[in-house]
Design a protein around this motif. Sequence first.
Motif, mmCIF file in Angstrom:
data_model
loop_
_atom_site.group_PDB
_atom_site.id
_atom_site.type_symbol
_atom_site.label_atom_id
_atom_site.label_comp_id
_atom_site.label_asym_id
_atom_site.label_seq_id
_atom_site.Cartn_x
_atom_site.Cartn_y
_atom_site.Cartn_z
ATOM 1 N N LEU A 80 11.553 -29.252 1.491
ATOM 2 C CA LEU A 80 11.326 -30.323 0.520
ATOM 3 C C LEU A 80 10.071 -31.104 0.902
ATOM 4 N N PRO A 82 8.278 -34.394 -0.242
ATOM 5 C CA PRO A 82 8.344 -35.596 -1.079
ATOM 6 C C PRO A 82 6.967 -36.266 -1.159
ATOM 7 N N LEU A 135 17.531 -35.102 0.061
ATOM 8 C CA LEU A 135 17.263 -36.346 -0.660
ATOM 9 C C LEU A 135 18.327 -37.397 -0.328
ATOM 10 N N VAL A 149 9.251 -42.237 -2.956
ATOM 11 C CA VAL A 149 9.191 -40.865 -3.494
ATOM 12 C C VAL A 149 9.046 -40.904 -5.013
ATOM 13 N N LEU A 152 8.792 -34.516 -6.468
ATOM 14 C CA LEU A 152 9.483 -33.606 -5.546
ATOM 15 C C LEU A 152 8.945 -32.195 -5.721
#
Length: 482
Positions: A80, A82, A135, A149, A152
Amino acid sequence: MGIVAGLDSSPDFTRIVVCDTDTGAVLRQGYAPHPVDPPEGTRPSDVDPQAWLLSLGEAAGGGLLEGVQAIGVSAQQNALVPLDAQGNTVRPAMAGGDRRAQVAAADLVDALGGREAWAHAVGCVPQSAHPVTKLRWLAKNEPENARRVAVLLQAHDWLVWQLLGRPVRRTTDRGGASGTGYWSAATGVYRSDLVELALGHQAMLPEVIGPAEAAGTTPEGLLISAGTGETMAAAFGLGIGLGDAVVSLGASGSVMAVHPEALADQSGMITSLADATGMHLPVVTTLNAVRALRGTAELLGLPDLEALSELAMKSTPGAHGLVLLPYLEGERTPNLPHTAGTLAGLRRESMKPEHLARAAFEGMLCGLADALDVLRGRGVEVRRIFLLGPAAELPAVQAAAPSLFGAQVVVPQPADYTAIGAARQAAWALGVSQGTLDPRTPPAWQGAAAQVLEPGEELAVGQAVRQQFTAVREQTHPGAFQ
């Protein structure tokens, strides 16, 4: 008629292959490890995405991409990235199976109303590796970062965006999106409410484009295809289709197969992924594959898996009644997270090193056969099984796998099928853009060179070994697969 490149950005390195667009023949290749310089005070699963770009540049050095018309990008799944509103990383990328997110996964499962609710919503039950779980961890443990954030992305999305010069439009593909925990392969839409459930607020998500679509063109005129996750790229590089399954032998194991529709599985054993062609890739994971072999080799004082295989070949199918349930790290398939392994059938005549070695191989393969049966039980056709990973070359694996799996087993020659799959996607997008290929039909590249193993006369013996394993499993863990 041209050349394309495929890029495999794995957790540890970047590999690039340059292929002929018509045949898929590999013409050139490059490799570079990611620079190892973890941000101060971070965990191994925190990664600066710039490391991926640095190794990409090094792997592409020496004119490797000269004459290339299109590039496909595959990358590690579940990483991930961000970003804030300006497109800068809020914190290092969160990569891999992040154990610190296990509590967050349980929180999310409860917050939506259980495993069945998640399976119905997005085709998977949150695990510590899923971006949606990361998250939740971010919101609970780094609230200031979480509030910043705005966008994504995953690893391949971010790399494609960088190659295109960071345009306003950000894209992903069905394969990558299906592993996030907030996009459904069944409906083809994002569940932005699940992003808000995890993060506490909405964030921009990349546009999901079709398998043969281009993400864009670089300022130099180089076409960049949609990109995809490493699992989908490897399947595409191998050329698997309906009736094919892939059994991957890593420390943990996975079984996936091509299927025409998404599968919702309330038990959570099946993760419903999309592939890189417009089809679906239901995946079942076991926590214990080669780690069970390594543990047995250490117990027997053997130097490596080759020695364990050689010893196992001195035994016979069924290991003189010795059965190993290889649930050494707990297990996902069946769902027994807190259990341990079991060694059953100990008799004086079975207490020999070669029988334990054989039981380890049979236990690992029977566990994977159980995972195959989860897919078969949901109507997935399995006629041919591709066996991947270095352990697939071991004689003890090759001797037992066809009869235990009950199907033809194909052991492809070692190659970077992930990068080849990315290159094949690039060739597809290039052909569609030029009007020479159909967006519904990928280029027909040469299949992987492989060794083919048939169950033959050993099928009945293998099924007897499976029954022996199943009997011990049911006695030890009654109803584990109900």
